[in-house]
Design a protein around this motif. Structure first.
Motif, PDB file in Angstrom:
ATOM      1  N   PHE A 281      -1.989 -10.959  -2.572  1.00 36.82           N
ATOM      2  CA  PHE A 281      -1.820 -11.365  -1.179  1.00 36.82           C
ATOM      3  C   PHE A 281      -0.601 -12.270  -0.999  1.00 36.82           C
ATOM      4  N   TYR A 282       0.046 -12.094   0.153  1.00 36.61           N
ATOM      5  CA  TYR A 282       1.187 -12.913   0.572  1.00 36.61           C
ATOM      6  C   TYR A 282       0.896 -13.368   1.999  1.00 36.61           C
TER       7      TYR A 282
ATOM      8  N   TRP B   5       3.024 -12.648   9.216  1.00 36.79           N
ATOM      9  CA  TRP B   5       2.276 -11.532   8.649  1.00 36.79           C
ATOM     10  C   TRP B   5       1.584 -11.924   7.351  1.00 36.79           C
ATOM     11  N   THR B   6       0.475 -11.231   7.111  1.00 39.13           N
ATOM     12  CA  THR B   6      -0.126 -11.218   5.782  1.00 39.13           C
ATOM     13  C   THR B   6       0.216  -9.873   5.158  1.00 39.13           C
ATOM     14  N   VAL B   7       0.609  -9.915   3.907  1.00 39.10           N
ATOM     15  CA  VAL B   7       0.917  -8.685   3.168  1.00 39.10           C
ATOM     16  C   VAL B   7      -0.066  -8.571   2.014  1.00 39.10           C
ATOM     17  N   CYS B   8      -0.630  -7.378   1.850  1.00 38.42           N
ATOM     18  CA  CYS B   8      -1.552  -7.128   0.741  1.00 38.42           C
ATOM     19  C   CYS B   8      -1.042  -5.946  -0.077  1.00 38.42           C
TER      20      CYS B   8
ATOM     21  N   GLY C  29       7.404  -8.353 -10.916  1.00 41.42           N
ATOM     22  CA  GLY C  29       6.774  -9.340 -11.772  1.00 41.42           C
ATOM     23  C   GLY C  29       5.260  -9.284 -11.809  1.00 41.42           C
ATOM     24  N   LEU C  30       4.658  -8.266 -11.177  1.00 38.43           N
ATOM     25  CA  LEU C  30       3.207  -8.119 -11.124  1.00 38.43           C
ATOM     26  C   LEU C  30       2.775  -6.889 -11.915  1.00 38.43           C
TER      27      LEU C  30
ATOM     28  N   PHE D 129      11.267  -5.959  -1.421  1.00 37.84           N
ATOM     29  CA  PHE D 129      10.522  -6.688  -0.398  1.00 37.84           C
ATOM     30  C   PHE D 129       9.611  -7.739  -1.037  1.00 37.84           C
ATOM     31  N   LEU D 130       8.838  -7.338  -2.052  1.00 37.70           N
ATOM     32  CA  LEU D 130       7.928  -8.280  -2.707  1.00 37.70           C
ATOM     33  C   LEU D 130       8.695  -9.407  -3.399  1.00 37.70           C
ATOM     34  N   THR D 131       9.861  -9.092  -3.924  1.00 41.47           N
ATOM     35  CA  THR D 131      10.695 -10.130  -4.544  1.00 41.47           C
ATOM     36  C   THR D 131      11.184 -11.122  -3.490  1.00 41.47           C
TER      37      THR D 131
END
Length: 314
Positions: free
Chosen positions: A115-116, A163-166, A181-182, A86-88
């Motif tokens: 944050f996204y 959406w905001t994703v944290c 990658g984080l 998902f983050l990718t």
């Protein structure tokens, strides 16, 4: 055509439940099954329906979070992979601390979280489809959330569209790890007997969120309004009711918030982690839909009803 579409959707949904039931090695005797219902079509003959009730899954104006987890290392691995995929997929939406401050009226990004911004409802629903909530959960089931989000986005309704994703990043508990990658310093801590209760095969975390986490996507103006409403209602309502009032009055219909929580230390959930990946939970904040949207109805069997009541009142 609409009838055929409904039958196709309901069949695919039920087949997916059977696949999941098989993957967790359960039978219909101990698995909560649901079947999408229809205003005019009957699921089967009335004399065969026997027990069961119809429910609509409505997340309007709610903060819905994972509370019950299966103690299952392989499930930790699958959910870690779901979070990483998902983050990718949304990596182009990631913002720096400076960009966050610029788009939030000067409000500094809390902590060292990632944050996204402006993440699509499509990506959020896909994540909920891939994440495995506990097999004992019916109310806080991510698959229901995916259905709800898609319903709110159908036919131009426009609910929870962006959406905001944290991704929570805290240190002090659990090992640092890499994902998409984080570099994440650790995970959240909940103390056995106070913030978490462990059982033979499951672990119950009382709450994933910390104070004001559901406002992580608010700018300075909106956050000040939150503080004013808290002060206004502090002696009149329960904390839960105040939070719902604040969501209703301050969160735009199009905006949702998803918080991803790596779990660093939480009773037997992490004691039995061994060489498996970090377990993940989440919290999702939904705006008040104010009656908009035609929600999907489900007829649930006795097992699903029993689990639903346990989650609500247990």
């Amino acid at each position: 055509m609409q009838v055929f579409s409904h039958i196709s959707m309901a069949t695919e949904d039920l087949a997916a439940q059977f696949d999941f039931m098989n993957s967790v090695v359960q039978t219909p005797k101990d698995f909560g099954l649901r079947v999408a219902s229809h205003p005019t079509l009957e699921i089967t003959a009335r004399n065969k329906l026997r027990t069961g009730q119809e429910f609509k899954r409505d997340f309007s104006c709610k903060l819905s979070q994972t509370r019950v987890f299966d103690i299952d290392g392989e499930q930790y691995d699958r959910n870690f992979e779901a979070v990483e995929d998902f983050l990718t997929a949304i990596k182009s939406c990631r913002v720096t601390q400076e960009q966050y401050q610029k788009t939030h009226g000067g409000r500094k990004a809390p902590g060292k979280h990632f944050f996204y911004q402006d993440v699509s409802a499509h990506d959020i629903a896909n994540f909920f489809e891939s994440y495995e909530t506990s097999k004992t959960a019916t109310r806080a089931n991510s698959k229901y959330m995916a259905d709800y989000i898609r319903t709110m986005n159908a036919d131009g309704i426009g609910g929870v569209k962006t959406w905001t994703v944290c991704l929570i990043n805290v240190s002090g508990h659990g090992k640092a790890f890499d994902i998409a990658g984080l570099r994440v310093d650790g995970g959240i801590y909940r103390k056995e007997g106070f913030g978490v209760d462990s059982y033979d095969t499951t672990c119950s975390i009382h709450t994933m969120t910390s104070a004001d986490h559901e406002y992580l996507d608010y700018d300075n103006v909106a956050y000040e309004e939150v503080r004013e409403l808290k002060e206004k209602y502090k002696n009149d309502c329960s904390k839960t009711k105040v939070n719902e009032i604040i969501r209703s009055e301050t969160r735009p219909f199009s905006k949702g918030l998803l918080i991803l929580y790596p779990i660093g230390d939480a009773g037997e959930l992490t004691k039995t982690q061994e060489n498996h990946k970090v377990p993940f939970g989440f919290a999702a904040v939904f705006p008040d839909r104010k009656g908009r949207g035609d929600l999907k109805s489900y007829r649930m069997n006795e097992i699903a009803l029993e689990k639903d009541i346990d989650e609500l009142y247990g």
